[in-house]
Design an enzyme around this catalytic site. Structure first.
Site, PDB file in Angstrom:
ATOM      1  N   SER A   1       1.780   0.940   6.894  1.00 51.33           N
ATOM      2  CA  SER A   1       1.184   1.007   5.556  1.00 51.33           C
ATOM      3  C   SER A   1       1.445   2.367   4.924  1.00 51.33           C
ATOM      4  O   SER A   1       1.243   3.403   5.562  1.00 51.33           O
ATOM      5  CB  SER A   1      -0.305   0.738   5.673  1.00 51.33           C
ATOM      6  OG  SER A   1      -0.880   0.817   4.402  1.00 51.33           O
ATOM      7  N   SER A   2       1.901   2.339   3.674  1.00 50.88           N
ATOM      8  CA  SER A   2       2.110   3.614   2.971  1.00 50.88           C
ATOM      9  C   SER A   2       0.738   4.132   2.574  1.00 50.88           C
ATOM     10  O   SER A   2      -0.016   3.431   1.910  1.00 50.88           O
ATOM     11  CB  SER A   2       2.960   3.410   1.726  1.00 50.88           C
ATOM     12  OG  SER A   2       3.922   2.417   1.944  1.00 50.88           O
TER      13      SER A   2
ATOM     14  N   GLY B   1      -1.930  -1.096  -4.052  1.00 48.53           N
ATOM     15  CA  GLY B   1      -2.471  -2.131  -4.925  1.00 48.53           C
ATOM     16  C   GLY B   1      -3.996  -2.067  -4.973  1.00 48.53           C
ATOM     17  O   GLY B   1      -4.627  -1.208  -4.364  1.00 48.53           O
TER      18      GLY B   1
ATOM     19  N   ASN C   1      -1.622  -3.525   7.774  1.00 54.19           N
ATOM     20  CA  ASN C   1      -0.175  -3.316   7.795  1.00 54.19           C
ATOM     21  C   ASN C   1       0.152  -2.264   8.839  1.00 54.19           C
ATOM     22  O   ASN C   1      -0.429  -1.188   8.845  1.00 54.19           O
ATOM     23  CB  ASN C   1       0.248  -2.853   6.386  1.00 54.19           C
ATOM     24  CG  ASN C   1       1.763  -2.681   6.277  1.00 54.19           C
ATOM     25  OD1 ASN C   1       2.489  -2.830   7.269  1.00 54.19           O
ATOM     26  ND2 ASN C   1       2.227  -2.363   5.086  1.00 54.19           N
TER      27      ASN C   1
ATOM     28  N   THR D   1       6.552  -1.889  -0.101  1.00 56.77           N
ATOM     29  CA  THR D   1       7.524  -0.888   0.357  1.00 56.77           C
ATOM     30  C   THR D   1       8.844  -1.569   0.728  1.00 56.77           C
ATOM     31  O   THR D   1       9.920  -1.080   0.385  1.00 56.77           O
ATOM     32  CB  THR D   1       6.944  -0.116   1.548  1.00 56.77           C
ATOM     33  OG1 THR D   1       5.659   0.363   1.171  1.00 56.77           O
ATOM     34  CG2 THR D   1       7.823   1.039   1.924  1.00 56.77           C
TER      35      THR D   1
ATOM     36  N   GLU E   1      -7.624  -2.469  -4.290  1.00 51.88           N
ATOM     37  CA  GLU E   1      -8.287  -2.525  -2.990  1.00 51.88           C
ATOM     38  C   GLU E   1      -9.758  -2.875  -3.165  1.00 51.88           C
ATOM     39  O   GLU E   1     -10.467  -2.234  -3.919  1.00 51.88           O
ATOM     40  CB  GLU E   1      -8.142  -1.195  -2.240  1.00 51.88           C
ATOM     41  CG  GLU E   1      -6.740  -1.039  -1.684  1.00 51.88           C
ATOM     42  CD  GLU E   1      -6.549   0.195  -0.810  1.00 51.88           C
ATOM     43  OE1 GLU E   1      -7.521   0.966  -0.646  1.00 51.88           O
ATOM     44  OE2 GLU E   1      -5.437   0.385  -0.300  1.00 51.88           O
TER      45      GLU E   1
ATOM     46  N   SER F   1      -2.236  -3.835   0.156  1.00 49.77           N
ATOM     47  CA  SER F   1      -1.630  -3.238   1.330  1.00 49.77           C
ATOM     48  C   SER F   1      -1.082  -4.341   2.247  1.00 49.77           C
ATOM     49  O   SER F   1      -1.779  -5.297   2.550  1.00 49.77           O
ATOM     50  CB  SER F   1      -2.667  -2.417   2.059  1.00 49.77           C
ATOM     51  OG  SER F   1      -2.071  -1.819   3.158  1.00 49.77           O
ATOM     52  N   GLY F   2       0.145  -4.214   2.657  1.00 49.50           N
ATOM     53  CA  GLY F   2       0.746  -5.176   3.589  1.00 49.50           C
ATOM     54  C   GLY F   2       1.365  -6.369   2.887  1.00 49.50           C
ATOM     55  O   GLY F   2       1.823  -7.306   3.540  1.00 49.50           O
TER      56      GLY F   2
END
Ligand SMILES: Nc1ncnc2c1ncn2[C@@H]1O[C@H](COP(=O)(O)OP(=O)(O)O)[C@@H](O)[C@H]1O
Ligand SMILES: [Mg+2]
Length: 1139
Positions: free
Chosen positions: A163-164, A390, A160, A115, A392, A110-111
């Site tokens: 973040s999605s 991704g 993020n 995206t 985690e 994440s981050g």
């Protein structure tokens, strides 16, 4: 040189190594060192073969411009420095040109920039694919689907700010030309728990904040909302506003994007109503109420929010209120209703909120798909873009992490399979022997999770469906028994004794050795989350809503379609969708983007080694490099390889004429590279060791330096030579031009001068001729004028005479004739003038012709020209002379002595001769005009001249006097009537003379008559004849030489008349008298001429005496004339005055 011709390579200007495959030595440290080195130089992209590693720079970089797009467009992957555009271009081109469906797999935590990367890929493809109104609309819709999904699916997390919170896979569809047709979006596992609760420092989904900040007052009022975030339980307050995020602006963007994607106005309204409803739902609170039978019961605390929410969704308040208080369980056709306590009521409320939101999200995705789906049925080419969460690893990992990590295991599986397969296929394609590659295959971990019999997901489902008490602990127990033997499963309570004392492994946890590292999962909530229960009462209540969208979202609430079967569990659903995704991806050509975030602070320029190291490990990047290097580290098509290194060998430099493969072979042999370092494929050379490549590169670098020097040298020489030649050429040109110019100037000057001289000479000549002609003309004019005057005078005289003669007719005709003459003369004059002019022209022409001819023929006639010209000139002069004479007016008077001066010396004789001839001629002319009388007169005059000229001084005075003869008019005078009749002959002369007295010498007047036969002396008064002497009796006549009139007539001795002696007379007309007397003698044949003595002393016979008459010169004339005196007997003296 066009852009396409520039042969560059990834290897040019490399910072660190651009491709990790070439890293030497390969170790984790060098790997991370290389990443750091490149990151520090803003090189955020690095390759591992065809995989792109992307470091999040956390700052805008100028590498996504339109120029960059153009730079990477249609270039080979390794041609330029690593970039996400190179990957996008490669993928798009193989899709378009080789008809291979593509997928772009973006992974990373994440981050890390997944995206963003997906957006870069999409925008690149949009920029390079076809254009046109329809195509642009499709592109716009595809791109605008992002803000909508991000608003509803993204949230601020600690990692993020955007973040999605869902996985996204998007298929973009193209036609055969590569123009986009549309797309399909699939979403995976929205993190719905965020709707009701957010971890510390994080936010709910963006849309809630955007709505409250950005909607107009009217909209908020319609939605019964308050702008204040703090009014809503579901919104965490500590990080409600995010730096750099403008929620209000984003709201407008989202609304605009929804409009572009194709949402209807009422659809947007419904969506917003649902969002508002979720917020309201969060505000519904419950309070406990004890019932008689001892069961806890709950009641809605403040019904205002409930009421407003029901109004928004068109729900009956009581229905919902009841659904929060009771739960109906149906079993075996029997309905059992139980009450819910406060905790259960809250659970139900949150479950509703989560379901409402996640179903809304799914509906949005479907709605977008409807809009962007391709409108044709023709076969499409597909490019899939996977932006999924991704790996985690948190401190506390729960069901979500388990699912996510499972997904990543699957992706890794695909990665291994596809990469190796591709590698293998390439070797086969190139005809290279396949050597087995040692690598870790994570299929075993996938099996641990998804195996249908004893996989963890299957166990979980079994537990969830199992009747009886089911808890997370029973689930863990089950795992402990079933998976204990598995190499990658770790648990404290498993039979595997080695974990018994592992204190890092709590009792309520299990640990899985994922390919990317070990992850500890806390089992709490697994069952619940897997079940994902929404009480049927709630779904039925929702279905009853008078709101089309809500009804649509809860189809299972339809009482007519009651389905007693349990809905599939979350795990099951996820596994299924991942399965579909994997199947989908396997059919496509994969392109990997591995995103790494350099630090946890979302800050630029910070590179936290440990963090990156961790990511590198769990992303399996080292494995990736090893797999790639297991066979041959580097490969390149023969042509670019030969092109790049050809300068290292004499045979291949500068040109290799044969097949490229042979060229490469010659090159490598020449460089004495060990044979085992290479393999020759069909179209590519394979290099086993990066060292070899670097050896080549180093050699090339050295060689390039030498070549650069050589080129520089040759170029400088060439440049100078060219410059010199140019200068030389220019100098020649300039000199030629200057010379030409100078000569031209000189020539022009000479020509001008020649013209001037020529014109002067011509002018001078012409003027001379003109002068002559003018003079001639003037002369002629003068002659004409004089003639005219003369003629005029003549005519006038004639006219006068004619007038005097009483207008004789003849006069008229004379005048007429004269006039005609004038006319004729005038005409003549004109004609003459004309002729002269013509003549002048002819002369000038002749002169000019002559000049021309002379000039022309001078060279031929120089020798005899002189004589000819001389002759001609003489002839011409003669001609001119004669013509001149012709026109000269000469006096016709015979006594005129004038004669033109001789024009030329040599004409002297002719001139004099002509003068003489002319004189004779004019005398003749003169004579011919004489009458008989005039002739006689002149003859007398001539005789007089013969007799006396130069002999007697009296003569000159007689010349002018006409010889009249009869001076006394004898016939007319009556006095002399008798006398006249006495004389029988014609009287030749009659005059009064003096008869000198012999005694005293005094004169007495006497009439003197002379006839043909005699002379008579008579009295002057009476006319009585005194003496008449026949002429034959006269012997001579004596006169003096002096200027006196004395003459003595001497009579012959013995004659009848001699008695009286000689006669001494004096007369003024002595000359006439003597002349006539003499002529009579000469005229008559029978007589002798009278002798004439001229002497100043002569004897005269007076009777018997002879007397001498002597003439003397007297005093000068003083009035007294001649004095005659008798001196003595013998002498008579006559004194004549001297003249
Ligand atoms: N290539 C990039 N250039 C500049 N900033 C980037 C880039 N990639 C990511 N970021 C920054 O990092 C943040 C997180 O990226 P994002 O793609 O949302 O991460 P992920 O989707 O992996 O969670 C973005 O909001 C952006 O500010
Ligand atoms: Mg994301």
């Amino acid at each position: 040189m066009s852009k396409m011709e520039v042969k560059t390579s990834l290897l040019d200007n490399m910072i660190g190594v651009g491709d990790m495959v070439l890293l030497e030595p390969l170790s984790e440290d060098s790997f991370i060192g290389n990443l750091k080195n490149r990151f520090d130089h803003n090189e955020i992209y690095t390759y591992i073969g065809s995989v792109v590693i992307s470091m999040n720079p956390y700052k805008p970089l100028p590498i996504y411009t339109a120029e960059k797009v153009e730079e990477y467009r249609n270039r080979n992957f390794y041609e330029l420095s690593p970039h996400i555009y190179a990957l996008a271009d490669e993928a798009y081109r193989s899709l378009r040109d080789q008809d291979k469906d593509q997928c772009i797999l973006i992974t990373g935590e994440s981050g890390s920039g997944k995206t963003e990367a997906s957006k870069f890929v999409m925008s690149y493809v949009a920029a390079v694919c076809g254009k046109g109104q329809e195509v642009n609309k499709v592109k716009e819709q595809l791109l605008q689907s992002n803000p909508v999904l991000e608003a509803f699916g993204n949230a601020k997390t600690v990692r993020n700010d955007n973040s999605s919170r869902f996985g996204k896979y998007m298929d973009i569809e193209f036609d055969f030309k590569g123009d986009p047709l549309g797309g399909v979006i699939s979403n995976y596992l929205l993190e719905k728990s965020r709707v009701v609760k957010q971890p510390r420092g994080e936010r709910n989904f963006h849309i809630f904040y955007q709505l409250l900040s950005g909607a107009s007052e009217d909209t908020l009022k319609n939605l019964k909302l308050d702008r204040d975030f703090s009014k809503y339980n579901y919104l965490s307050l500590d990080s409600a506003t995010v730096n750099g995020l403008d929620d209000a602006a984003s709201f407008r963007t989202v609304r605009n994007a929804m409009q572009i994607v194709g949402f209807m106005e009422d659809e947007v309204q419904s969506v917003l109503e649902l969002v508002a409803a979720v917020l309201k739902l969060g505000n519904i609170e419950f309070k406990p109420e004890s019932r008689v039978n001892g069961f806890d019961e709950s009641r809605v605390k403040d019904k205002n929010d409930l009421k407003e929410m029901c109004e928004l969704l068109g729900l009956e308040q009581s229905v919902l209120e009841r659904a929060f208080s009771f739960r109906t369980v149906e079993a075996k056709m029997e309905k059992v209703s139980t009450t819910l306590n406060v905790a259960q009521a809250y659970y139900a409320r949150d479950a509703l909120a989560k379901n409402l939101y996640s179903r809304l999200f799914s509906w949005l995705v479907n709605r977008i798909n409807e809009s962007i789906k391709a409108q044709t049925k023709v076969r499409k080419k597909v490019m899939g873009v996977l932006d999924i969460y991704g790996f985690e690893i948190f401190e506390d990992n729960s069901f979500e992490q388990f699912i996510i990590n499972y997904c990543n295991e699957k992706l890794q599986q695909i990665f291994i399979e596809l990469t190796l397969r591709e590698e293998q296929e390439e070797y086969v394609r190139e005809g290279i022997e396949w050597t087995n590659i040692e690598y870790f295959n994570n299929a075993i971990i996938c099996d641990l999770i998804e195996n249908n019999q004893n996989g963890i997901l299957a166990m979980l489902d079994e537990e969830c469906l199992r009747p009886g008490t089911v808890t997370d602990e029973t689930f863990l127990d089950k795992l402990n028994t079933v998976c204990a033997e598995h190499q990658h499963f770790e648990s404290r309570q498993s039979k595997n004794s080695k974990f018994l004392t592992d204190h890092s492994l709590p009792h309520n946890c299990f640990r899985i050795q994922h390919y990317a590292g070990k992850v500890l999962y806390r089992v709490e909530g697994f069952v619940d989350k897997n079940n994902d229960l929404l009480y049927r009462d709630l779904s039925q209540a929702m279905y009853k809503a008078n709101h089309s969208l809500i009804k649509l979202l809860f189809p299972e609430g339809n009482p007519s379609k009651v389905n007693l079967k349990r809905p599939p569990t979350a795990g099951f659903q996820f596994k299924a969708s991942v399965g579909t995704l994997m199947k989908n991806l396997l059919t496509k050509n994969p392109n990997y983007i591995r995103c790494i975030k350099p630090n946890d602070k979302k800050a630029a320029h910070i590179f936290t080694d440990s963090l990156v190291c961790h990511q590198v490990r769990y992303l399996g990047l080292m494995e990736n490099v090893r797999v790639r290097r297991a066979g041959y580290a580097f490969r390149q098509a023969y042509e670019p390889c030969l092109e790049r290194y050809k300068m290292l060998c004499k045979q291949t430099w500068p040109h290799w004429r044969g097949p490229v493969r042979d060229g490469v072979e010659v090159l490598l042999t020449d460089l004495q590279v060990p044979v085992e370092e290479f393999a020759y494929g069909r179209s590519k050379i394979f290099i086993r060791n990066p060292r070899t490549l670097f050896f080549l590169e180093e050699k090339r670098r050295q060689c390039l330096e030498d070549l650069a020097t050589l080129i520089q040298k040759i170029f400088r020489g060439w440049k100078s030579r060219r410059q010199f030649l140019l200068l030389k050429k220019s100098q020649v040109v300039v000199a030629a031009w200057y010379r030409r110019y100078a000569q031209q100037k000189k020539y022009q000057k000479i020509r001008c001068s020649a013209l001037v001289v020529q014109s002067f000479i011509r002018g001078w000549k012409a003027r001379k001729i003109l002068r002559e002609l003018k003079y001639k003309k003037r002369c002629e004019e003068a002659v004409t004028t004089i003639a005219a005057y003369w003629h005029g005078t003549q005519a006038r005289r004639e006219l006068r005479r004619l007038k005097e003669e009483a207008q004789n007719k003849h006069a008229v005709s004379v005048i007429w004739a004269a006039w005609l003459g004038t006319k004729a003369r005038r005409e003549l004059k004109r004609l003459k003038e004309e002729a002269r002019r013509k003549h002048a022209i002819a002369v000038i022409w002749a002169y000019w012709l002559g000049l021309k001819v002379r000039r022309e023929y001078r060279k031929f006639f120089r020798a005899n020209a002189g004589k000819k010209i001389y002759d001609f000139t003489i002839q011409r002069i003669m001609q001119k002379y004669f013509l001149g004479l012709k026109t000269t007016t000469l006096s016709m008077s015979p006594i005129d002595k004038s004669w033109p001066a001789k024009p030329y010396g040599f004409l002297e004789g002719t001139h004099q001769e002509l003068r003489r001839i002319f004189h004779l001629w004019r005398c003749k002319k003169y004579r011919s005009k004489f009458t008989k009388e005039m002739k006689a007169t002149y003859e007398e005059k001539l005789a007089a001249s013969e007799l006396f000229k130069d002999k007697k001084a009296l003569y000159p005075s007689s010349v002018g006097q006409p010889f009249k003869g009869d001076y006394v008019e004898l016939s007319k005078n009556p006095k002399y009537q008798k006398l006249n009749s006495l004389v029988e002959d014609k009287v030749l002369l009659a005059d009064v003379v003096s008869k000198i007295n012999r005694a005293n010498g005094k004169g007495a007047p006497r009439m003197f008559l002379l006839t043909k036969n005699n002379f008579v002396l008579a009295d002057q008064k009476t006319g009585q004849v005194k003496t008449s002497v026949p002429l034959p009796d006269l012997s001579s006549v004596s006169v003096s030489t002096q200027n006196d009139g004395f003459f003595a007539l001497r009579v012959k001795e013995g004659a009848t008349s001699a008695a009286k002696g000689d006669f001494l007379l004096s007369s003024d007309r002595l000359i006439e008298i003597i002349t006539k007397l003499h002529r009579i003698g000469s005229a008559s044949a029978d007589r002798n001429q009278i002798k004439i003595d001229i002497s100043d002393e002569f004897l005269v016979q007076f009777k018997q005496d002879k007397v001498c008459v002597k003439f003397i010169q007297g005093a000068p004339k003083n009035g007294n004339g001649v004095i005659c005196k008798r001196k003595n007997n013998r002498l008579l003296e006559v004194s004549v005055p001297s003249p």
